[in-house]
Design an enzyme around this catalytic site. Structure first.
Site, short mmCIF file in Angstrom:
data_model
loop_
_atom_site.label_atom_id
_atom_site.label_comp_id
_atom_site.label_asym_id
_atom_site.label_seq_id
_atom_site.Cartn_x
_atom_site.Cartn_y
_atom_site.Cartn_z
N PHE A 98 0.81 -1.22 0.00
CA PHE A 98 0.00 0.00 0.00
C PHE A 98 0.85 1.28 0.00
CE2 PHE A 98 -2.73 -2.99 2.67
CZ PHE A 98 -3.43 -3.46 1.56
N ALA A 156 4.65 -7.19 17.02
CA ALA A 156 4.10 -5.92 17.49
C ALA A 156 3.47 -6.00 18.89
CB ALA A 156 3.07 -5.41 16.49
N LYS A 207 13.04 -12.73 5.40
CA LYS A 207 12.74 -13.67 6.49
C LYS A 207 11.25 -14.05 6.46
CE LYS A 207 10.52 -10.66 9.19
NZ LYS A 207 9.17 -10.77 9.71
P1 NAD Z 1 -1.06 -4.60 9.60
O1 NAD Z 1 -0.63 -5.90 9.06
O2 NAD Z 1 -1.62 -4.57 10.98
O3 NAD Z 1 -2.09 -4.04 8.54
C1 NAD Z 1 -3.12 -3.15 8.88
C2 NAD Z 1 -2.85 -1.79 8.28
O4 NAD Z 1 -3.00 -1.85 6.85
C3 NAD Z 1 -3.85 -0.77 8.79
O5 NAD Z 1 -3.19 0.46 9.08
C4 NAD Z 1 -4.78 -0.61 7.61
O6 NAD Z 1 -5.39 0.68 7.57
C5 NAD Z 1 -3.81 -0.78 6.47
N1 NAD Z 1 -4.49 -1.09 5.22
C6 NAD Z 1 -5.33 -2.11 4.97
N2 NAD Z 1 -5.79 -2.02 3.70
C7 NAD Z 1 -5.21 -0.91 3.16
C8 NAD Z 1 -5.27 -0.26 1.90
N3 NAD Z 1 -6.02 -0.75 0.90
N4 NAD Z 1 -4.52 0.86 1.70
C9 NAD Z 1 -3.75 1.35 2.68
N5 NAD Z 1 -3.64 0.79 3.91
C10 NAD Z 1 -4.37 -0.32 4.13
O7 NAD Z 1 0.13 -3.53 9.50
P2 NAD Z 1 1.50 -3.54 10.36
O8 NAD Z 1 1.59 -4.77 11.20
O9 NAD Z 1 1.60 -2.22 11.04
O10 NAD Z 1 2.61 -3.72 9.23
C11 NAD Z 1 3.24 -2.65 8.55
C12 NAD Z 1 4.63 -3.09 8.15
O11 NAD Z 1 5.38 -3.36 9.33
C13 NAD Z 1 4.66 -4.38 7.31
O12 NAD Z 1 5.60 -4.28 6.27
C14 NAD Z 1 5.09 -5.44 8.32
O13 NAD Z 1 5.81 -6.53 7.73
C15 NAD Z 1 6.00 -4.64 9.24
N6 NAD Z 1 6.15 -5.22 10.58
C16 NAD Z 1 5.08 -5.73 11.26
C17 NAD Z 1 5.28 -6.28 12.53
C18 NAD Z 1 4.14 -6.86 13.32
O14 NAD Z 1 4.38 -7.62 14.28
N7 NAD Z 1 2.89 -6.54 13.01
C19 NAD Z 1 6.54 -6.27 13.11
C20 NAD Z 1 7.60 -5.73 12.40
C21 NAD Z 1 7.39 -5.20 11.14
P1 13P Z 2 4.78 -11.43 10.73
O1 13P Z 2 4.37 -10.39 9.70
O2 13P Z 2 4.98 -12.79 10.15
O3 13P Z 2 3.85 -11.43 11.91
O4 13P Z 2 6.20 -10.97 11.29
C1 13P Z 2 6.27 -9.89 12.16
C2 13P Z 2 7.66 -9.38 12.23
O5 13P Z 2 8.18 -8.84 11.28
C3 13P Z 2 8.37 -9.55 13.53
O6 13P Z 2 9.61 -8.89 13.56
#
Ligand code: NAD
Ligand code: 13P
Length: 326
Positions: A98, A156, A207
């Protein structure tokens, strides 16, 4: 020194967890504007009103980070241009599929402050034909501001519940390293800056592909030996891929830092990619169905990244070098 103002673009589970830490630090540390704004895609919550108003009145993101109280100086804002107004430190943390429309909006004249800098906490890559780009590189090109990378073993909800963990920031400039360290470092979230932006970014993306394989192993009912073999082979492919296509990166990022081996381990045991891959084997449903049924609006990154990585390897004729990814 000028006052720094932090803006967070993204309010999913990781976006909200990182915004919470940045807001706690901004409230306590010298040199920061107290208010941290977080971009929320506006929508109506039936019976409750607009999502931003619900977050700002309850100080909780019920859907993506339930039961975690958010600091009162963290403010949900629906318009991107208002989120980044006067911001000097911009955290990009939307699911990688996105990002394009977000960058379109931010690159319009006058939207970003001229002295702004960015950091990407996004885990993914962009593939165009036989070319592959990291998100910090794309963000720098599109927005014309420096962009660092943040990645580590950071599920998270565990971070939001203040369980101890580490993260890695890839940032070449020592001054920027000090700034980003101040934004995020806290006793339970230890930040280690290194210079390798590409390594941090690529490791976070790749990963997720290996974590799918780990989930397949779980789904097939195999034990720890098989999963450990997959993680060992996966880590080698992650490091080799990054070194082959981003030669200035460092193999130490994979072996020594949270963004490398530690993130691979936590995602392969506790992440969403692992969980859906296990269910994929056990139920035979598609990943799209499983994302919808199991993740309550959160997004899988590994499936898209596996497809992108495979297309890239095919375009380069390098599939045989990466049998696990392939
Ligand atoms: P998420 O997986 O919780 O996704 C939800 C988000 O996506 C919401 O903000 C929602 O509004 C948005 N969304 C859904 N549909 C959408 C659309 N059509 N257009 C725009 N936004 C839209 O998001 P997250 O966990 O915050 O992940 C964001 C990044 O962080 C990712 O690249 C993920 O790999 C990375 N990340 C996540 C974690 C974790 O544990 N969740 C940890 C480290 C890194
Ligand atoms: P997942 O998107 O598989 O939950 O991984 C979260 C992450 O990046 C942890 O560091």
């Amino acid at each position: 020194l000028p006052t720094q103002k932090v803006a967070v673009i993204g309010s999913g589970s990781w976006g909200t967890a990182l915004a919470r830490i940045a807001a706690l630090n901004a409230a306590e540390k010298k040199g920061f504007d107290h208010e941290v704004r977080m971009w929320v895609r506006e929508r109506e919550i039936p019976g409750q009103g607009l999502l931003t108003e619900v977050i700002n009145s309850t100080h909780e993101n019920h859907r993506y980070l339930p039961d975690v109280s958010l600091p009162h100086n963290l403010v949900a804002v629906p318009e991107l241009k208002d989120v980044v107004k006067d911001a000097t430190l911009i955290v990009l943390v939307v699911p990688h599929q996105f990002l394009t429309p977000v960058l379109e909006e931010l690159s319009k004249p006058g939207v970003l402050a001229p002295n702004a800098r960015a950091i990407s906490a996004i885990k993914g890559v962009e593939v165009v034909g036989a070319e592959i780009y990291t998100f910090p590189w794309l963000i720098e090109k599109k927005l014309g501001i420096p962009c660092s990378a943040l990645g580590g073993a950071n599920i998270a909800m565990e971070v939001a519940q203040s369980e101890f963990c580490e993260t890695t920031i890839g940032v070449p400039s020592p001054d920027d390293a000090a700034l980003w360290h101040a934004v995020f470092d806290s006793p339970m979230f230890r930040v280690h800056p290194i210079e390798d932006v590409a390594g941090v970014s690529l490791s976070g993306a790749l990963k997720n592909v290996v974590a799918l394989a780990a989930g397949f192993v779980d789904g097939m009912g195999y034990g720890g030996n098989t999963k450990a073999a997959i993680l060992r082979i996966g880590l080698l492919e992650m490091a080799a891929f990054t070194k082959e296509f981003f030669p200035s990166s460092s193999s130490l990022t994979f072996s020594h830092h949270s963004a490398g081996v530690a993130d691979l381990i936590t995602t392969s045991f506790g992440g969403r990619n692992r969980k859906c891959a296990e269910a994929f084997i056990k139920t035979g449903k598609t990943f799209a169905q499983l994302e919808h049924e199991l993740l309550n609006g959160q997004k899988l990154q590994g499936v898209v990244t596996a497809e992108e990585t495979f297309r890239f390897l095919q375009a380069r004729g390098r599939e045989e070098g990466y049998p696990l990814f392939t």
